[in-house]
Write a protein that holds these residues in place. Structure first.
Motif, PDB file in Angstrom:
ATOM      1  N   ARG A   1      -4.257  10.290  -5.592  1.00  0.00           N
ATOM      2  CA  ARG A   1      -5.143   9.764  -6.638  1.00  0.00           C
ATOM      3  C   ARG A   1      -6.502   9.389  -6.059  1.00  0.00           C
ATOM      4  O   ARG A   1      -6.647   9.188  -4.868  1.00  0.00           O
ATOM      5  CB  ARG A   1      -4.506   8.553  -7.307  1.00  0.00           C
ATOM      6  CG  ARG A   1      -3.188   8.900  -7.957  1.00  0.00           C
ATOM      7  CD  ARG A   1      -2.782   7.823  -8.917  1.00  0.00           C
ATOM      8  NE  ARG A   1      -1.589   8.217  -9.631  1.00  0.00           N
ATOM      9  CZ  ARG A   1      -1.584   8.574 -10.890  1.00  0.00           C
ATOM     10  NH1 ARG A   1      -2.695   8.577 -11.587  1.00  0.00           N
ATOM     11  NH2 ARG A   1      -0.462   8.908 -11.476  1.00  0.00           N
ATOM     12  N   SER A   2      -7.478   9.257  -6.936  1.00  0.00           N
ATOM     13  CA  SER A   2      -8.814   8.881  -6.465  1.00  0.00           C
ATOM     14  C   SER A   2      -8.919   7.386  -6.178  1.00  0.00           C
ATOM     15  O   SER A   2      -9.772   6.952  -5.420  1.00  0.00           O
ATOM     16  CB  SER A   2      -9.877   9.296  -7.475  1.00  0.00           C
ATOM     17  OG  SER A   2      -9.646   8.658  -8.713  1.00  0.00           O
ATOM     18  N   LEU A   3      -8.034   6.577  -6.765  1.00  0.00           N
ATOM     19  CA  LEU A   3      -7.997   5.142  -6.515  1.00  0.00           C
ATOM     20  C   LEU A   3      -6.709   4.822  -5.767  1.00  0.00           C
ATOM     21  O   LEU A   3      -5.614   5.051  -6.282  1.00  0.00           O
ATOM     22  CB  LEU A   3      -8.055   4.378  -7.833  1.00  0.00           C
ATOM     23  CG  LEU A   3      -8.250   2.878  -7.753  1.00  0.00           C
ATOM     24  CD1 LEU A   3      -9.543   2.529  -7.035  1.00  0.00           C
ATOM     25  CD2 LEU A   3      -8.259   2.295  -9.157  1.00  0.00           C
TER      26      LEU A   3
ATOM     27  N   PHE B   1      -4.572   1.930  -3.292  1.00  0.00           N
ATOM     28  CA  PHE B   1      -4.443   0.555  -2.826  1.00  0.00           C
ATOM     29  C   PHE B   1      -3.542   0.530  -1.606  1.00  0.00           C
ATOM     30  O   PHE B   1      -2.589   1.293  -1.509  1.00  0.00           O
ATOM     31  CB  PHE B   1      -3.846  -0.331  -3.923  1.00  0.00           C
ATOM     32  CG  PHE B   1      -4.754  -0.537  -5.092  1.00  0.00           C
ATOM     33  CD1 PHE B   1      -5.690  -1.562  -5.087  1.00  0.00           C
ATOM     34  CD2 PHE B   1      -4.678   0.284  -6.197  1.00  0.00           C
ATOM     35  CE1 PHE B   1      -6.538  -1.753  -6.169  1.00  0.00           C
ATOM     36  CE2 PHE B   1      -5.516   0.101  -7.282  1.00  0.00           C
ATOM     37  CZ  PHE B   1      -6.447  -0.927  -7.268  1.00  0.00           C
TER      38      PHE B   1
ATOM     39  N   ARG C   1      -8.716  -1.657  -1.304  1.00  0.00           N
ATOM     40  CA  ARG C   1      -8.859  -0.718  -2.425  1.00  0.00           C
ATOM     41  C   ARG C   1      -9.842   0.373  -2.029  1.00  0.00           C
ATOM     42  O   ARG C   1     -10.979   0.104  -1.675  1.00  0.00           O
ATOM     43  CB  ARG C   1      -9.397  -1.489  -3.627  1.00  0.00           C
ATOM     44  CG  ARG C   1      -9.692  -0.656  -4.840  1.00  0.00           C
ATOM     45  CD  ARG C   1     -10.334  -1.570  -5.898  1.00  0.00           C
ATOM     46  NE  ARG C   1     -10.567  -0.904  -7.134  1.00  0.00           N
ATOM     47  CZ  ARG C   1     -11.727  -0.378  -7.501  1.00  0.00           C
ATOM     48  NH1 ARG C   1     -12.766  -0.425  -6.701  1.00  0.00           N
ATOM     49  NH2 ARG C   1     -11.851   0.213  -8.659  1.00  0.00           N
ATOM     50  N   TYR C   2      -9.379   1.616  -2.071  1.00  0.00           N
ATOM     51  CA  TYR C   2     -10.224   2.790  -1.801  1.00  0.00           C
ATOM     52  C   TYR C   2     -10.527   3.462  -3.136  1.00  0.00           C
ATOM     53  O   TYR C   2      -9.611   3.857  -3.848  1.00  0.00           O
ATOM     54  CB  TYR C   2      -9.501   3.822  -0.944  1.00  0.00           C
ATOM     55  CG  TYR C   2      -9.106   3.371   0.428  1.00  0.00           C
ATOM     56  CD1 TYR C   2      -9.986   3.500   1.498  1.00  0.00           C
ATOM     57  CD2 TYR C   2      -7.843   2.860   0.672  1.00  0.00           C
ATOM     58  CE1 TYR C   2      -9.617   3.107   2.772  1.00  0.00           C
ATOM     59  CE2 TYR C   2      -7.462   2.468   1.941  1.00  0.00           C
ATOM     60  CZ  TYR C   2      -8.352   2.597   2.986  1.00  0.00           C
ATOM     61  OH  TYR C   2      -7.977   2.206   4.239  1.00  0.00           O
ATOM     62  N   ASP C   3     -11.799   3.590  -3.469  1.00  0.00           N
ATOM     63  CA  ASP C   3     -12.189   4.298  -4.686  1.00  0.00           C
ATOM     64  C   ASP C   3     -12.916   5.566  -4.270  1.00  0.00           C
ATOM     65  O   ASP C   3     -14.044   5.530  -3.808  1.00  0.00           O
ATOM     66  CB  ASP C   3     -13.086   3.425  -5.553  1.00  0.00           C
ATOM     67  CG  ASP C   3     -13.419   4.068  -6.880  1.00  0.00           C
ATOM     68  OD1 ASP C   3     -13.070   5.254  -7.093  1.00  0.00           O
ATOM     69  OD2 ASP C   3     -14.027   3.400  -7.720  1.00  0.00           O
ATOM     70  N   ARG C   4     -12.241   6.703  -4.440  1.00  0.00           N
ATOM     71  CA  ARG C   4     -12.813   7.989  -4.034  1.00  0.00           C
ATOM     72  C   ARG C   4     -13.282   8.809  -5.227  1.00  0.00           C
ATOM     73  O   ARG C   4     -13.474  10.009  -5.121  1.00  0.00           O
ATOM     74  CB  ARG C   4     -11.760   8.766  -3.247  1.00  0.00           C
ATOM     75  CG  ARG C   4     -11.305   8.007  -2.010  1.00  0.00           C
ATOM     76  CD  ARG C   4     -10.267   8.750  -1.253  1.00  0.00           C
ATOM     77  NE  ARG C   4      -9.080   8.934  -2.084  1.00  0.00           N
ATOM     78  CZ  ARG C   4      -7.917   9.342  -1.645  1.00  0.00           C
ATOM     79  NH1 ARG C   4      -7.757   9.635  -0.386  1.00  0.00           N
ATOM     80  NH2 ARG C   4      -6.896   9.477  -2.452  1.00  0.00           N
ATOM     81  N   SER C   5     -13.505   8.141  -6.364  1.00  0.00           N
ATOM     82  CA  SER C   5     -13.902   8.871  -7.572  1.00  0.00           C
ATOM     83  C   SER C   5     -15.383   9.247  -7.559  1.00  0.00           C
ATOM     84  O   SER C   5     -15.782  10.188  -8.227  1.00  0.00           O
ATOM     85  CB  SER C   5     -13.591   8.042  -8.819  1.00  0.00           C
ATOM     86  OG  SER C   5     -14.329   6.834  -8.809  1.00  0.00           O
TER      87      SER C   5
ATOM     88  N   PRO D   1     -17.488   7.382  -1.484  1.00  0.00           N
ATOM     89  CA  PRO D   1     -16.323   6.507  -1.647  1.00  0.00           C
ATOM     90  C   PRO D   1     -16.623   5.054  -1.269  1.00  0.00           C
ATOM     91  O   PRO D   1     -17.453   4.791  -0.399  1.00  0.00           O
ATOM     92  CB  PRO D   1     -15.289   7.089  -0.684  1.00  0.00           C
ATOM     93  CG  PRO D   1     -15.749   8.461  -0.383  1.00  0.00           C
ATOM     94  CD  PRO D   1     -17.234   8.445  -0.533  1.00  0.00           C
ATOM     95  N   SER D   2     -15.969   4.114  -1.949  1.00  0.00           N
ATOM     96  CA  SER D   2     -16.151   2.700  -1.630  1.00  0.00           C
ATOM     97  C   SER D   2     -14.821   2.079  -1.226  1.00  0.00           C
ATOM     98  O   SER D   2     -13.755   2.489  -1.693  1.00  0.00           O
ATOM     99  CB  SER D   2     -16.745   1.951  -2.815  1.00  0.00           C
ATOM    100  OG  SER D   2     -15.829   1.906  -3.881  1.00  0.00           O
ATOM    101  N   ILE D   3     -14.905   1.082  -0.360  1.00  0.00           N
ATOM    102  CA  ILE D   3     -13.734   0.357   0.100  1.00  0.00           C
ATOM    103  C   ILE D   3     -13.993  -1.122  -0.133  1.00  0.00           C
ATOM    104  O   ILE D   3     -15.044  -1.646   0.258  1.00  0.00           O
ATOM    105  CB  ILE D   3     -13.461   0.603   1.598  1.00  0.00           C
ATOM    106  CG1 ILE D   3     -13.205   2.083   1.848  1.00  0.00           C
ATOM    107  CG2 ILE D   3     -12.274  -0.244   2.067  1.00  0.00           C
ATOM    108  CD1 ILE D   3     -13.125   2.450   3.314  1.00  0.00           C
TER     109      ILE D   3
END
Length: 59
Positions: free
Chosen positions: A8-10, A12, A25-29, A33-35
């Motif tokens: 998934r793009s999000l 945990f 939390r990794y947000d790869r959308s 990407p942000s952590i």
């Protein structure tokens, strides 16, 4: 340590070390990407946060 599916793009991740714990939390959308990480806390409190995340109850 526990984590959600990498497919998934999000994603945990529940991290523990030295008697402390946090949730990452990794947000790869987005293209960049942000952590983000929760504050360090007692393991029992982070486990409660993890359960809330997995049950869709966390804010």
């Amino acid at each position: 340590m526990a984590y959600t599916c990498e497919c998934r793009s999000l994603v945990f991740e529940h991290c523990m070390a030295g008697g402390q714990s946090f949730v990452r939390r990794y947000d790869r959308s987005a293209p960049s990407p942000s952590i983000m990480e929760s504050p360090r806390m007692r393991v029992v409190d982070a486990m409660a946060l993890w359960r809330q995340l997995m049950n869709g109850e966390a804010r």
